[in-house]
Design a protein around this motif. Structure first.
Motif, PDB file in Angstrom:
ATOM      1  N   GLY A 101      31.127  -9.890 -44.078  1.00 50.07           N
ATOM      2  CA  GLY A 101      32.312 -10.612 -43.389  1.00 50.07           C
ATOM      3  C   GLY A 101      32.697  -9.767 -42.738  1.00 50.07           C
ATOM      4  N   ASN A 122      42.052 -13.737 -31.740  1.00 51.26           N
ATOM      5  CA  ASN A 122      42.822 -14.282 -32.302  1.00 51.26           C
ATOM      6  C   ASN A 122      44.168 -13.336 -32.491  1.00 51.26           C
ATOM      7  OD1 ASN A 122      44.431 -15.322 -34.520  1.00 51.26           O
ATOM      8  ND2 ASN A 122      41.847 -14.743 -36.098  1.00 51.26           N
ATOM      9  N   ASP A 139      35.138  -6.964 -31.183  1.00 51.88           N
ATOM     10  CA  ASP A 139      35.424  -8.219 -32.502  1.00 51.88           C
ATOM     11  C   ASP A 139      35.489  -8.613 -31.755  1.00 51.88           C
ATOM     12  OD1 ASP A 139      35.851  -9.379 -34.093  1.00 51.88           O
ATOM     13  OD2 ASP A 139      37.548  -8.943 -34.788  1.00 51.88           O
ATOM     14  N   ILE A 170      33.870 -11.578 -32.555  1.00 54.58           N
ATOM     15  CA  ILE A 170      34.056 -13.156 -34.088  1.00 54.58           C
ATOM     16  C   ILE A 170      34.032 -14.139 -33.112  1.00 54.58           C
ATOM     17  CG2 ILE A 170      36.136 -13.224 -35.096  1.00 54.58           C
ATOM     18  CD1 ILE A 170      33.810 -13.334 -37.535  1.00 54.58           C
ATOM     19  N   ASN A 221      39.625  -7.425 -28.628  1.00 59.39           N
ATOM     20  CA  ASN A 221      39.429  -8.584 -29.698  1.00 59.39           C
ATOM     21  C   ASN A 221      39.293  -9.825 -28.361  1.00 59.39           C
ATOM     22  OD1 ASN A 221      41.128 -11.320 -31.345  1.00 59.39           O
ATOM     23  ND2 ASN A 221      39.153 -10.633 -31.417  1.00 59.39           N
ATOM     24  N   TRP A 223      44.784  -9.600 -34.017  1.00 61.21           N
ATOM     25  CA  TRP A 223      44.854 -10.203 -35.361  1.00 61.21           C
ATOM     26  C   TRP A 223      45.391  -9.204 -36.455  1.00 61.21           C
ATOM     27  CZ3 TRP A 223      39.840  -8.700 -38.684  1.00 61.21           C
ATOM     28  CH2 TRP A 223      39.227  -9.918 -40.125  1.00 61.21           C
ATOM     29  N   THR A 278      32.863 -19.096 -43.160  1.00 56.88           N
ATOM     30  CA  THR A 278      34.385 -18.465 -43.491  1.00 56.88           C
ATOM     31  C   THR A 278      33.822 -18.104 -44.968  1.00 56.88           C
ATOM     32  OG1 THR A 278      35.149 -20.476 -43.870  1.00 56.88           O
ATOM     33  CG2 THR A 278      35.480 -18.869 -42.376  1.00 56.88           C
TER      34      THR A 278
HETATM   35  C1  LIG Z   1      37.872 -14.899 -38.869  1.00 57.58           C
HETATM   36  C2  LIG Z   1      38.374 -13.389 -38.045  1.00 57.58           C
HETATM   37  C3  LIG Z   1      37.146 -12.359 -38.240  1.00 57.58           C
HETATM   38  C4  LIG Z   1      36.163 -11.691 -39.258  1.00 57.58           C
HETATM   39  O1  LIG Z   1      36.318 -12.849 -40.207  1.00 57.58           O
HETATM   40  P1  LIG Z   1      35.734 -12.798 -42.093  1.00 57.58           P
HETATM   41  O2  LIG Z   1      35.713 -13.580 -43.033  1.00 57.58           O
HETATM   42  O3  LIG Z   1      35.770 -11.534 -42.488  1.00 57.58           O
HETATM   43  O4  LIG Z   1      34.479 -12.788 -41.209  1.00 57.58           O
HETATM   44  C5  LIG Z   1      37.931 -11.057 -37.184  1.00 57.58           C
HETATM   45  N1  LIG Z   1      38.045 -10.979 -36.566  1.00 57.58           N
HETATM   46  C6  LIG Z   1      39.023 -11.906 -36.266  1.00 57.58           C
HETATM   47  C7  LIG Z   1      39.758 -11.616 -34.723  1.00 57.58           C
HETATM   48  C8  LIG Z   1      38.908 -13.350 -36.903  1.00 57.58           C
HETATM   49  O5  LIG Z   1      40.095 -14.511 -36.586  1.00 57.58           O
END
Ligand SMILES: *Cc1c(COP(=O)(O)O)cnc(C)c1O
Length: 388
Positions: A98, A174, A202, A204, A170, A124, A242
């Motif tokens: 992850g 988030n 990041d 994602i 990021n 985050w 997830t």
């Molecule tokens: C969801 C998320 C991740 C990574 O989530 P994993 O489920 O561990 O892959 C990484 N960074 C942010 C900002 C996220 O919201």
């Protein structure tokens, strides 16, 4: 018994605590509208599940190389070259459990005690704690709705000291949904190169962006910034995977080798057959990603319009991810007071901004169906109006 000092330095994930409380109430039969989800509400696409099932049946059930199945590392490197214009090969990629694990591994590989990591707030939830667990020092730089929750190049420059090792970027963000424009990314890259620090990007949420928003990867802006960039990404958000626990990190062969060594002594390889699901995700049709994105786009519109009609809440229109970040300062409550009372009185679950370093905000996830959004925002509106 005395626990290690590092345990006292970190806080349990606040986002998980509130969702757990909401889930428990739901289990008791209470009608909860939850906007606390940090994950897409869609099922994993069929072709991805089928590939993993087939991998089990064909015996992909044993240990594999710590850095990941060669075929998956190759496929990810290809994706990074074609999608993101990043000149990586398989040796520049490690498959992790992850995106969270990617970042945690990276902190362990990079930080010595006292090394500083610059983190723009709202951040985050896990970034500061990961840095602390790796003996580093988080340096928080606050941003607000005036700047669209984005750090400026000047703010970054001023936060850099001789101890600065890393900057965490990021975008899309988030919790705020903010997306840096190409010009903004370029300006940050210039500071990073000038001051010779590293950046972990990041990405994602790169696939979950709206209107004419563009995602660009900071490492694609030239060889000098490329050399200082580490990419963290994963399958959780774009492919609704997830629970599969699949992420990856890409960077210099030196960093990836170091991270692989750490991973080889902690988790070893990611679940082997799950990696075959990931291969199907990157190599297969991307229509599923687009379908989910369109659903999020519609819900974002509905929720944003409803929130903007509530006096006392200020919400900046987000360009990406699936969250709205609302300023609640006019209610005079802290974010925890607000969230607790909202859950108790109106049975609506949202995440307190304090989890993200912004105590005068709440985060609402629209990774849920539209009827729930309508019903939950009715309740939220009633709550806010009665607390002004
Ligand atoms: C969801 C998320 C991740 C990574 O989530 P994993 O489920 O561990 O892959 C990484 N960074 C942010 C900002 C996220 O919201």
């Amino acid at each position: 018994m005395k626990l290690a000092a590092r345990v006292g330095q970190v806080t349990p994930s606040l986002t998980l605590i509130i969702s757990a409380k909401a889930k428990a109430m739901k289990a008791e039969g209470i009608d909860i509208c939850s906007f606390s989800a940090g994950e897409p509400d869609f099922d994993t696409p069929e072709h991805i599940k089928a590939a993993a099932k087939q991998a089990i049946d064909s015996g992909k059930t044993k240990y594999g190389p710590a850095a990941g199945e060669p075929k998956l590392r190759e496929a990810i490197a290809h994706k990074l070259r074609t999608d993101n214009h990043l000149d990586y090969n398989a040796k520049n990629v490690i498959v992790t459990n992850g995106g969270k694990h990617s970042l945690f591994n990276l902190m362990l590989a990079l930080l010595d005690p006292g090394d500083e990591v610059i983190i723009p707030a709202p951040y985050w939830v896990s970034y500061p704690d990961m840095v602390k667990l790796a003996s580093g020092k988080p340096v928080i730089v606050s941003t607000d709705d005036q700047s669209g929750y984005k750090i400026t190049p000047d703010q970054l420059r001023q936060a850099i000291t001789a101890q600065t090792k890393l900057f965490i970027l990021n975008s899309p963000s988030n919790p705020t949904g903010a997306v840096y424009t190409p010009a903004e990314i370029k300006a940050l890259a210039e500071v990073i190169v000038e001051k010779d620090i590293l950046v972990v990007s990041d990405e994602i949420y790169e696939k979950i962006i709206y209107d004419d928003t563009q995602h660009i990867s900071i490492g694609s802006l030239g060889s000098e910034i490329f050399a200082r960039t580490i990419i963290s990404n994963g399958f959780a958000k774009a492919y609704s995977m997830t629970g599969w626990r699949l992420g990856y990190l890409a960077g210099s062969a030196e960093i990836i080798k170091a991270v692989t060594t750490i991973q080889s002594h902690s988790t070893s390889n990611v679940c082997t057959f799950a990696q075959y699901g990931a291969i199907a995700a990157v190599e297969g049709s991307q229509d599923c990603v687009e379908q989910m994105r369109q659903a999020f786009a519609q819900r974002r519109q509905v929720m944003l319009e409803r929130l903007n009609a509530i006096p006392g809440l200020i919400t900046v229109k987000p360009d990406g991810a699936f969250y709205l970040f609302a300023n609640i300062s006019k209610t005079g409550m802290t974010s925890l007071e607000f969230c607790d009372a909202l859950l108790e009185q109106e049975r609506v679950a949202v995440i307190p901004g304090i989890a993200f370093g912004a105590d005068d905000h709440i985060r609402l996830s629209y990774a849920t169906d539209t009827p729930t959004i309508e019903k939950g925002i009715d309740r939220l509106e009633k709550f806010v109006r009665s607390h002004l």
